[in-house]
Scaffold this motif. Structure first.
Motif, PDB file in Angstrom:
ATOM      1  N   ALA A  67       0.838  -1.201   0.000  1.00 44.38           N
ATOM      2  CA  ALA A  67       0.000   0.000   0.000  1.00 44.38           C
ATOM      3  C   ALA A  67       0.879   1.259   0.000  1.00 44.38           C
ATOM      4  O   ALA A  67       0.632   2.196  -0.747  1.00 44.38           O
ATOM      5  CB  ALA A  67      -0.926   0.002   1.219  1.00 44.38           C
ATOM      6  N   SER A  68       1.924   1.257   0.855  1.00 43.92           N
ATOM      7  CA  SER A  68       2.862   2.378   0.916  1.00 43.92           C
ATOM      8  C   SER A  68       4.080   1.944   1.722  1.00 43.92           C
ATOM      9  O   SER A  68       4.080   0.875   2.327  1.00 43.92           O
ATOM     10  CB  SER A  68       2.213   3.611   1.551  1.00 43.92           C
ATOM     11  OG  SER A  68       1.870   3.356   2.906  1.00 43.92           O
ATOM     12  N   SER A  69       5.082   2.796   1.727  1.00 44.69           N
ATOM     13  CA  SER A  69       6.277   2.530   2.529  1.00 44.69           C
ATOM     14  C   SER A  69       6.905   3.849   2.914  1.00 44.69           C
ATOM     15  O   SER A  69       6.619   4.887   2.319  1.00 44.69           O
ATOM     16  CB  SER A  69       7.270   1.646   1.780  1.00 44.69           C
ATOM     17  OG  SER A  69       7.868   2.357   0.728  1.00 44.69           O
ATOM     18  N   ARG A  70       7.756   3.799   3.939  1.00 40.08           N
ATOM     19  CA  ARG A  70       8.457   4.987   4.378  1.00 40.08           C
ATOM     20  C   ARG A  70       9.731   4.605   5.106  1.00 40.08           C
ATOM     21  O   ARG A  70       9.816   3.569   5.736  1.00 40.08           O
ATOM     22  CB  ARG A  70       7.586   5.861   5.268  1.00 40.08           C
ATOM     23  CG  ARG A  70       7.288   5.222   6.608  1.00 40.08           C
ATOM     24  CD  ARG A  70       6.417   6.086   7.462  1.00 40.08           C
ATOM     25  NE  ARG A  70       6.166   5.398   8.747  1.00 40.08           N
ATOM     26  CZ  ARG A  70       5.271   5.790   9.599  1.00 40.08           C
ATOM     27  NH1 ARG A  70       4.509   6.825   9.348  1.00 40.08           N
ATOM     28  NH2 ARG A  70       5.112   5.134  10.744  1.00 40.08           N
ATOM     29  N   GLN A  71      10.700   5.503   5.003  1.00 36.92           N
ATOM     30  CA  GLN A  71      11.956   5.346   5.755  1.00 36.92           C
ATOM     31  C   GLN A  71      11.734   5.949   7.122  1.00 36.92           C
ATOM     32  O   GLN A  71      11.076   6.976   7.268  1.00 36.92           O
ATOM     33  CB  GLN A  71      13.067   6.087   5.011  1.00 36.92           C
ATOM     34  CG  GLN A  71      14.408   5.999   5.659  1.00 36.92           C
ATOM     35  CD  GLN A  71      15.465   6.678   4.831  1.00 36.92           C
ATOM     36  OE1 GLN A  71      15.555   6.484   3.636  1.00 36.92           O
ATOM     37  NE2 GLN A  71      16.258   7.518   5.471  1.00 36.92           N
ATOM     38  N   VAL A  72      12.251   5.307   8.154  1.00 35.90           N
ATOM     39  CA  VAL A  72      12.141   5.833   9.514  1.00 35.90           C
ATOM     40  C   VAL A  72      13.524   5.951  10.114  1.00 35.90           C
ATOM     41  O   VAL A  72      14.448   5.234   9.738  1.00 35.90           O
ATOM     42  CB  VAL A  72      11.232   4.947  10.401  1.00 35.90           C
ATOM     43  CG1 VAL A  72       9.805   5.016   9.935  1.00 35.90           C
ATOM     44  CG2 VAL A  72      11.712   3.515  10.444  1.00 35.90           C
ATOM     45  N   SER A  73      13.667   6.880  11.045  1.00 36.67           N
ATOM     46  CA  SER A  73      14.989   7.055  11.663  1.00 36.67           C
ATOM     47  C   SER A  73      15.012   6.528  13.061  1.00 36.67           C
ATOM     48  O   SER A  73      14.079   6.058  13.596  1.00 36.67           O
ATOM     49  CB  SER A  73      15.385   8.524  11.660  1.00 36.67           C
ATOM     50  OG  SER A  73      14.379   9.310  12.221  1.00 36.67           O
TER      51      SER A  73
END
Length: 126
Positions: free
Chosen positions: A120-126
């Motif tokens: 559905a979606s993705s994101r980079q996290v810190s």
């Protein structure tokens, strides 16, 4: 350096787990299941990394965690790094190479989930 990457899906946890596991094994990782239903993905040799550091090539030891959880009606898969000391990571050169492999692995997982029609979606996290 990214410390994590999250992938969101509406598919079942089993289907997501299967696709992610296949993407990781195709990239040379061995998988160890965790009690929470995720796994630790490992690649390389600690001995070779201690002996040759960042010059270990494909034998550079690295480990990533994969957590699969429910969040707001979606399945979230989080790819994360396993913290290790400078000797175990091959120093600065090894850290740079591990970062590159982490990004390539996140891209491969995203591509595999998209190809399966379950991203559905993705994101980079810190």
């Amino acid at each position: 350096m990214a410390s994590g990457h999250e992938f969101f899906s509406n598919a079942s946890p089993e289907q997501v787990r299967s696709v992610v596991a296949q993407a990781l094994t195709e990239r040379g990782f061995t998988l160890e299941s965790t009690p929470a239903g995720g796994f630790v993905a490992k690649r390389g040799s600690v001995l070779m990394t201690v002996l040759f550091g960042g010059l270990s090539g494909r034998q550079l030891a690295m480990s990533f965690t994969v957590q699969i959880m429910h969040l707001d009606g979606q399945i979230v898969t989080r790819l994360g790094r396993v913290a290790a000391g400078a000797v175990a990571t091959g120093g600065a050169l090894g850290a740079t190479k591990t970062d590159t492999v982490f990004k390539e692995t996140a891209n491969a997982i995203g591509a595999a989930l998209a190809a399966a029609g379950i991203l559905a979606s993705s994101r980079q996290v810190s």
